[in-house]
Design an enzyme around this catalytic site. Sequence first.
Site, PDB file in Angstrom:
ATOM      1  N   ALA A   1       0.808  -1.232   0.000  1.00 35.39           N
ATOM      2  CA  ALA A   1       0.000   0.000   0.000  1.00 35.39           C
ATOM      3  C   ALA A   1       0.835   1.273   0.000  1.00 35.39           C
ATOM      4  O   ALA A   1       0.299   2.361   0.167  1.00 35.39           O
ATOM      5  CB  ALA A   1      -0.940   0.000   1.212  1.00 35.39           C
TER       6      ALA A   1
ATOM      7  N   TYR B   1       3.682 -14.365 -14.780  1.00 32.97           N
ATOM      8  CA  TYR B   1       2.779 -13.438 -14.089  1.00 32.97           C
ATOM      9  C   TYR B   1       1.323 -13.840 -14.284  1.00 32.97           C
ATOM     10  O   TYR B   1       0.538 -13.930 -13.330  1.00 32.97           O
ATOM     11  CB  TYR B   1       3.025 -12.025 -14.598  1.00 32.97           C
ATOM     12  CG  TYR B   1       2.130 -10.976 -13.960  1.00 32.97           C
ATOM     13  CD1 TYR B   1       2.317 -10.583 -12.649  1.00 32.97           C
ATOM     14  CD2 TYR B   1       1.104 -10.380 -14.697  1.00 32.97           C
ATOM     15  CE1 TYR B   1       1.510  -9.618 -12.064  1.00 32.97           C
ATOM     16  CE2 TYR B   1       0.290  -9.418 -14.126  1.00 32.97           C
ATOM     17  CZ  TYR B   1       0.493  -9.040 -12.815  1.00 32.97           C
ATOM     18  OH  TYR B   1      -0.311  -8.090 -12.233  1.00 32.97           O
TER      19      TYR B   1
ATOM     20  N   LYS C   1      -1.255 -15.305 -11.245  1.00 33.23           N
ATOM     21  CA  LYS C   1      -2.491 -14.566 -10.973  1.00 33.23           C
ATOM     22  C   LYS C   1      -3.706 -15.473 -11.162  1.00 33.23           C
ATOM     23  O   LYS C   1      -4.675 -15.412 -10.392  1.00 33.23           O
ATOM     24  CB  LYS C   1      -2.595 -13.339 -11.879  1.00 33.23           C
ATOM     25  CG  LYS C   1      -1.617 -12.229 -11.528  1.00 33.23           C
ATOM     26  CD  LYS C   1      -1.859 -11.698 -10.128  1.00 33.23           C
ATOM     27  CE  LYS C   1      -0.947 -10.554  -9.762  1.00 33.23           C
ATOM     28  NZ  LYS C   1      -1.143 -10.062  -8.384  1.00 33.23           N
TER      29      LYS C   1
END
Length: 543
Positions: free
Chosen positions: A297, A441, A445
């Site tokens: 974050a 990737y 995912k």
Amino acid sequence: MSDYRIIGKPHCQLGEGPYWDAFAGKMRQVDIDSAQIITVDVDSGDYSVNSCPQRPTCMAQTEDGGYIYAMGDGIYDESMCLICKKDENTGARFNDGKAGPDGCFYVGTIDMGGNGVLYRLKEGRLCRVVEGVKISNGIDFSSDGKTVYYCDTATGFIDAFDFPSFENRRHVVRIPAELGRPDGLCLDECGRLWVAIWGGACVVCIDCERCEIIEKVSVGAKYSSCPAFVGRELDQLAVTSALNGMNIENGSEEGCTFLLDVGVKGRRPYLCRRDVIFAENDERRKSVRPVAIVTGAGTGIGKGIAYVLAGAGYDVAVHCNGSTEGAESVCSAIERDFGRKTQIIRADLSCFDGVQSLFDQFLTRFDRLDLFVNNAGVTKKSPFLETPEEMFDLMVNVDYKGAYFCMQRAASIMVERGIRGSMVLISSNNARAHFADVSVYGSVKAAIQKAAEHMAIELAKYGIRVNTIAPGWTDTGASRLDAKESTFYKVPLQRWTTPEEIGRAVLYLASEDAASITGDTLVIDGGALLVSDKCERYGFYYE
């Protein structure tokens, strides 16, 4: 061992009740006879003072970061509004107290005639749990919640009871009169007691299994009054003291607060539960702030999510790995713009120890978790025939393994506390699309997205919902991104998503408006999944 440094207000009339506020990252204590609450920055030693209408004697926090205080004639909330009155027949005033594992507040009174009482505050009422007390003092609870340690200073004994029944009272140790009298106490992470010795200028460490004093640590004030583990790692022992009528001479340390390194960490204090301490018809029992963790974050999508959640009323733990500069900026904005509680947590989520560290740090400041957002991930491109093992391992470890075990730990906290929470995984439209150079990737995912569906099935019985958001091109400012216009041929809406849009989607999925949505994926990519990439990106094009 007697090395220490002095922090906070010097020369308190009756310094007491040190408490580590994990929400604010500061220590609080009281000066009873001066009717003051003192807030201390442990790192710098600086302090501020707030005056009270009555003498405060101790404090505890609620699960949302609010406070309750024992005062002269009753128990009050952080706004100094009365919760309940003290029985006038049980002594002149309250003394020491703490929150218990059951969410109640335990606090006792002083009456040298032996009419003092240790009380339990529950549902707006004070219930007697130990009677015949002269000086109700130090109290703390074992980490398993099965034992409570307590001292009546006048007796010289540290006693133990079964908890929550307060039965099976037994002596743990007697403090020799020539050493002083037992005052406040606290437990360390190993289950040993640290007890301030009134009149003894020290704290002692007690092995509860061997029932003996195993260490003595001197401080610079005769009337040491109460210890507590403080600091973000709970690795320092703060010890308050009192003047008790002594004169302040040059260099005098009487009435000061001492910070010691005793080579062991404390455990986080229990928090009062508003639905337990306030009466059923009291509006204050309902004001629990929801708490969220957002991983990754410090920048980009995670930053936008954290900011949106704070604006909607969440307290937010902000995770980062590596530099904390971005996370510090996010937390400052959350505190400045919304006044929410926040925390920076630095942890490497590519390994299981890092996942453990994330939640260990989180639980030093928060006692509940309503929303977990798994946003942290590594995005790297490489042609399939040239992908190195190091890149493969990094993305698998962070994007799949780290995410999997983070969600497992987050769900465990929700289940343990009976919270019908929500978990949102930030995936990617690459989980369904078939672009070139993202074979690793896209695969990880897709894998964690599939795992989230299984989690949703297993967690449904606990009322915990699990959903996924799959963004496409998002305007994070990352240097790896293409120019916007160069991608518009495959984005029908001709625009990139913003981090704040994804934050609002997270907020929706965590809300009651989405109470029937679990195990689903929300794609936010401007319609990119509707379009195929240019054929030459796959090597199909020949001149």
